[in-house]
Scaffold this active site. Structure first.
Site, PDB file in Angstrom:
ATOM      1  N   GLY A  79      74.284  73.657  99.745  1.00  0.00           N
ATOM      2  CA  GLY A  79      73.867  73.829  98.360  1.00  0.00           C
ATOM      3  C   GLY A  79      74.915  74.424  97.463  1.00  0.00           C
ATOM      4  N   GLU A 110      76.931  74.990 105.775  1.00  0.00           N
ATOM      5  CA  GLU A 110      77.040  73.536 105.944  1.00  0.00           C
ATOM      6  C   GLU A 110      77.021  72.821 104.585  1.00  0.00           C
ATOM      7  OE1 GLU A 110      72.443  72.415 106.833  1.00  0.00           O
ATOM      8  OE2 GLU A 110      73.596  73.043 108.577  1.00  0.00           O
ATOM      9  N   PRO A 111      78.056  73.019 103.770  1.00  0.00           N
ATOM     10  CA  PRO A 111      78.106  72.372 102.459  1.00  0.00           C
ATOM     11  C   PRO A 111      78.384  70.877 102.562  1.00  0.00           C
ATOM     12  CG  PRO A 111      80.145  73.528 102.879  1.00  0.00           C
ATOM     13  CD  PRO A 111      79.237  73.855 104.022  1.00  0.00           C
ATOM     14  N   GLY A 112      77.891  70.152 101.592  1.00  0.00           N
ATOM     15  CA  GLY A 112      78.193  68.729 101.476  1.00  0.00           C
ATOM     16  C   GLY A 112      78.828  68.436 100.132  1.00  0.00           C
ATOM     17  N   ARG A 142      71.788  59.201  90.628  1.00  0.00           N
ATOM     18  CA  ARG A 142      71.521  60.621  90.352  1.00  0.00           C
ATOM     19  C   ARG A 142      71.065  60.889  88.918  1.00  0.00           C
ATOM     20  NH1 ARG A 142      74.934  64.326  90.460  1.00  0.00           N
ATOM     21  NH2 ARG A 142      73.631  65.917  91.451  1.00  0.00           N
ATOM     22  N   TYR A 157      67.535  62.541  89.160  1.00  0.00           N
ATOM     23  CA  TYR A 157      67.550  63.986  88.996  1.00  0.00           C
ATOM     24  C   TYR A 157      67.820  64.450  87.560  1.00  0.00           C
ATOM     25  CZ  TYR A 157      68.428  63.987  94.093  1.00  0.00           C
ATOM     26  OH  TYR A 157      68.361  63.800  95.442  1.00  0.00           O
ATOM     27  N   CYS A 205      67.817  46.154  85.529  1.00  0.00           N
ATOM     28  CA  CYS A 205      66.650  45.892  84.688  1.00  0.00           C
ATOM     29  C   CYS A 205      65.644  47.038  84.802  1.00  0.00           C
ATOM     30  CB  CYS A 205      66.005  44.565  85.098  1.00  0.00           C
ATOM     31  SG  CYS A 205      64.727  44.035  83.935  1.00  0.00           S
TER      32      CYS A 205
END
Length: 864
Positions: A708, A745-747, A784, A788, A815
């Site tokens: 995060g 554990e970052p992504g 995204r 979001y 569309c």
């Protein structure tokens, strides 16, 4: 310069200049030009000045025991700052010697440091110094200027209901046109310079008009002189829809009514002090807010002629430093006179209550530090007195976030979706103003900035102006004039290579492996973290996986398909060095992971209850739910009762019993609260929570704080403070009841900035005032923004060095109405074939792409 003889005109114009304005030597030629222009039009000019920026803070610190310095050191600091400015202006440095000597005498006095009368004399010295400096500066430029002490004409009114501290440090004045004062100033030079902030009481003692009181000085003096206008100059050109220092998309408010301006100022807008509106409204004085360094900008007009527009949110503002007081007692239900008794305490202590909400057994209210002296001693006494009536809780570190505009209650239904930003935030109080001008939320101070940013994006209309209310954005006004240039992102330095790599394609993701390595290096530098795993769901491109493993990171995955992909992509990757953290996967997938020899995390008691025999004799990690989540959108918050992830802390005993029954060792604890978090204390709280759970379980060897780690939306945004995160974890680690390893554990943090999405412009279009740029790919490549509401910086890479002069909506070919990559973006005139670049798309871009409409998503390319 134009010369006007004393007494030739009775038309007064009041000009107030703030501390930043008077402290900048480059501004004085602009100030002189403005004064000369007004003199040429036949006006007499009264100039009100604030203390040089920082001086009032320095002097005020002397009135507090915990910040007090030796008197000589303070005097020297004040003298040095003024002498430096005098030298730059070409004025004699001994000009202020008498006032500086007076300051030294005051600081050396054997006075009671808590005496507000002494404090007022000390703190007010900044304006006395700056007004003398300003007079000399104008005289040196050939302007007939004369100094007048504002304490000679501004007298405060005593109020027996206010505390002695308030009477001296936040005094109140009432003024109406006074012919005697008008004649007095008409007999002086055409330009009169006066100190702001200070006035005198009936006994002739110095009193202060409260912080920001120079604005109030200007409108009070304007009322005395019967002036029609007050020009307030500061370091911003007026009122904006939000604080532009934090939100570059904030738009200038060009025309505002007294009522709305009062509300904006009272609720936290910094360009104007709320008290200044009272004499202006009472006497019909028009206010012009302008920027000293950019007098060409139109600014904000606050005028009695401003017509009331329809219901509309005009701004999102915040105030920090708010004190919340909660009074609670079941006995207050239907108790006649309880509120009167409670509010009598505030009256007797001279405290002005701001917002109030009540229920049968609770009264919650706020105190605004701008109207009250709320030091620790005052709050302790307040709690002592109120405790006689009920239970009392006082929270001094709160903030208000307010939506301000006319007719708020009539548009609540339209605001509903925007208010989702408050989900997962603790709200202490909600207040809808009786005057129907604001909807206010009281929250923890640390959440205020992010809430304002999110609300502004959803509520305030975009555009470039063109109407009577909303003007251009801060970014549009100052894009070319920014004093500090942010570090250029990697893609701006490699523009030519990016354009070349797109040759022959309509769209592509491009990843910089150098940027990935730099992020890995920052993470590996953390001394408090024993192991960093890369959350590969963010981006599973083989070259990225090989790069992060070569940089010393492990791999965290959420499916066995991801695990097999990583094993196939990275030579020599050991399955036992990987971590699988799945959610609601079938039993067969767990069995497969066990066959591969991977470490496993479980987040559901069903797994132990129904399939416990599969894990007999194994070591497992538990994913726990710490109870609340954070993140930039509700769909990325992964904790709390509305999230499907994690085992509630209340079920730890049951977990332990099931583990013992199947000979399972719980050796690791994991928590992940959400995505895109920029507050370091999020992981500090997680470590505290998991540390307590580890003490309860006993055999825990690893605490995995999840990922995060956020990345700013904009290149000039404030990044996550890795040093603060590291330091806080190190301190908390020493307090744990048992030694454990700490993992993260970052992504997104590893790959977001490393990726850009390139897409060619296919068409442009105009519909009324709205312009569109269509590009070759859309939500099929980058979902995204639609999913979001994510914000990505968008630039025209082909015309990167051209200034933006048009506002566009950037859309794709899918569309769906939601196929929008960016709304209201300031871009240069764009044409078919130009290449648009969408930044920060290395995470959850290609990984979430689809073939919706049977359109292939953007291909992936790598710059090694």
């Amino acid at each position: 310069m134009t010369s006007i003889q004393p007494g030739t005109s009775d038309a007064f114009l009041i000009c107030k200049f703030g501390g930043s304005s008077v402290a900048n030597p480059d501004n004085w030629s602009r100030i002189a030009d403005h004064v000369s222009d007004r003199m040429a039009s036949g006006q007499r000019v009264v100039i009100i000045v604030s203390a040089l920026k920082g001086i009032t803070d320095l002097l005020e610190a002397q009135t507090r025991v915990e910040t007090r310095q030796p008197a000589d050191a303070v005097c020297n600091e004040v003298r040095q700052r003024h002498h430096a400015l005098l030298e730059k202006l070409g004025l004699a440095t001994d000009l202020l010697d008498s006032e500086l000597a007076r300051l030294g005498e005051l600081l050396d006095q054997d006075a009671d440091p808590d005496d507000p009368a002494w404090q007022a004399r000390i703190v007010g010295m900044g304006e006395l110094l700056s007004s003398q400096l300003a007079t000399a500066c104008l005289q040196a430029r050939g302007i007939a200027a004369e100094r007048l002490d504002s304490r000679d004409i501004l007298t405060s009114q005593a109020n027996p209901r206010r505390s002695r501290r308030a009477e001296y440090l936040s005094a109140e004045c009432r003024t109406t046109p006074d012919p005697q004062v008008q004649r007095r100033l008409s007999d002086l030079q055409p330009v009169v310079v006066m100190p702001g902030f200070v006035a005198a009481n009936a006994a002739g003692e110095t009193v202060l008009l409260g912080r920001g009181g120079s604005d109030t000085s200007a409108t009070l003096i304007a009322a005395l002189l019967g002036a029609e206008q007050v020009h307030i100059f500061s370091d911003v050109p007026g009122l904006f829809t939000a604080d532009p220092r934090h939100i570059p998309a904030a738009r200038l408010l060009k025309l505002v009514s007294y009522r709305e301006a009062q509300e904006l100022a009272a609720m936290g807008a910094r360009a104007l002090h709320p008290r200044a509106l009272i004499p202006a409204a009472d006497n019909g004085i028009e206010l012009h807010l302008k920027q000293t360094s950019r007098p060409d900008i139109e600014g904000t007009r606050i005028t009695p002629d401003a017509r009331e527009h329809g219901a509309q949110v005009k701004a999102i503002v915040q105030r920090k430093g708010i004190t919340l007081v909660s009074l609670e007692d079941i006995g207050m239900w239907q108790q006649v006179g309880f509120l009167a008794d409670a509010f009598a305490v505030f009256r007797d202590m001279g405290l002005s209550v701001d917002q109030v909400s009540t229920s049968e057994s609770n009264v919650t209210l706020t105190l605004d530090p701008g109207a009250n002296v709320t030091d620790a001693r005052t709050l302790d006494e307040l709690e002592r007195r109120l405790s006689r009536l009920c239970r009392v809780e006082i929270l001094p570190d709160c903030a208000t976030v307010s939506l301000v505009g006319l007719g708020i209650r009539t548009i609540l239904h339209r605001l509903g979706p925007a208010l989702e930003v408050f989900e997962q935030r603790r709200i202490y109080q909600v207040s809808q103003a009786a005057n129907d001008l604001n909807l206010t939320f009281v929250v923890e101070s640390r959440h205020a900035d992010r809430l304002v940013q999110q609300l502004h994006q959803q509520v305030i209309p975009g555009g470039v102006g063109g109407d009577s209310i909303f003007g251009p954005t801060w970014e549009q006004l100052f894009r070319r004039d920014a004093e500090v240039k942010p570090a250029r992102p990697w893609w701006s330095e490699q523009r030519e290579e990016l354009l070349e790599r797109l040759s022959g394609h309509d769209s592509a993701y491009v990843y910089s492996l150098a940027c990935v390595r730099a992020a890995c290096t920052r993470l590996k530098s953390m001394q408090s973290v024993d192991r960093v795993l890369y959350s590969m769901k963010a981006n599973s491109h083989p070259d990225i996986l090989r790069t992060v493993v070569a940089s010393g990171l492990g791999i965290e995955c959420v499916s066995t398909a991801e695990a097999e992909h990583a094993l196939n992509s990275v030579d020599g990757l050991d399955p036992s060095a990987m971590l699988l953290t799945p959610n609601f996967i079938p039993r067969s997938e767990y069995r497969k992971a066990l066959e591969l020899g991977m470490r496993l995390t479980i987040d559901n008691l069903h797994i132990l209850e129904q399939w416990g025999s599969d894990f007999a004799g194994r070591e497992l990690f538990l994913r726990l739910d710490p109870g609340s989540g954070l993140g930039h959108h509700k769909l990325v918050r992964t904790a709390g009762s509305h999230s499907k992830f994690g085992i509630p802390l209340s079920e730890l005993d049951r977990v332990q019993r099931l583990a013992d029954a199947h000979d399972i060792r719980i050796v690791g604890l994991h928590a992940h609260t959400g995505s895109g978090i920029l507050h370091a204390d999020n992981w500090h709280r997680s470590l505290e929570t998991l540390g307590e759970a580890a003490r309860q379980l006993g055999e825990v060897e690893v605490i995995n704080l999840g990922g995060g780690l956020g990345v700013p939306d904009r290149s000039d945004g404030q990044p996550l403070d890795i040093t603060a995160l590291d330091g806080g974890l190190a301190r908390l680690r020493q307090q744990l009841s048992q030694p454990v390893e700490i993992w993260i554990e970052p992504g997104r943090y590893v790959v977001s900035e490393a990726g850009v999405l390139l897409a060619r412009v296919t068409q442009t279009k105009g519909k009324g005032d709205v312009r569109y740029i269509g590009v070759a790919t859309g939500m099929n490549s980058l979902i995204r923004p639609a999913l979001y509401g994510a914000w990505h910086e968008i630039v025209n890479l082909t015309r990167l060095d051209e200034a933006g002069d048009h506002v566009y909506n950037v859309v794709g070919p899918i569309c769906e109405t939601g196929d929008i990559l960016g709304l209201d973006r300031l871009l240069p005139e764009s044409r078919e074939g130009d290449v648009m670049l969408i930044a920060n798309t290395g995470a959850y871009g290609a990984a979430m792409a689809s073939r919706y409409n049977l359109r292939d998503p953007a291909r992936e390319l790598v710059i090694s």
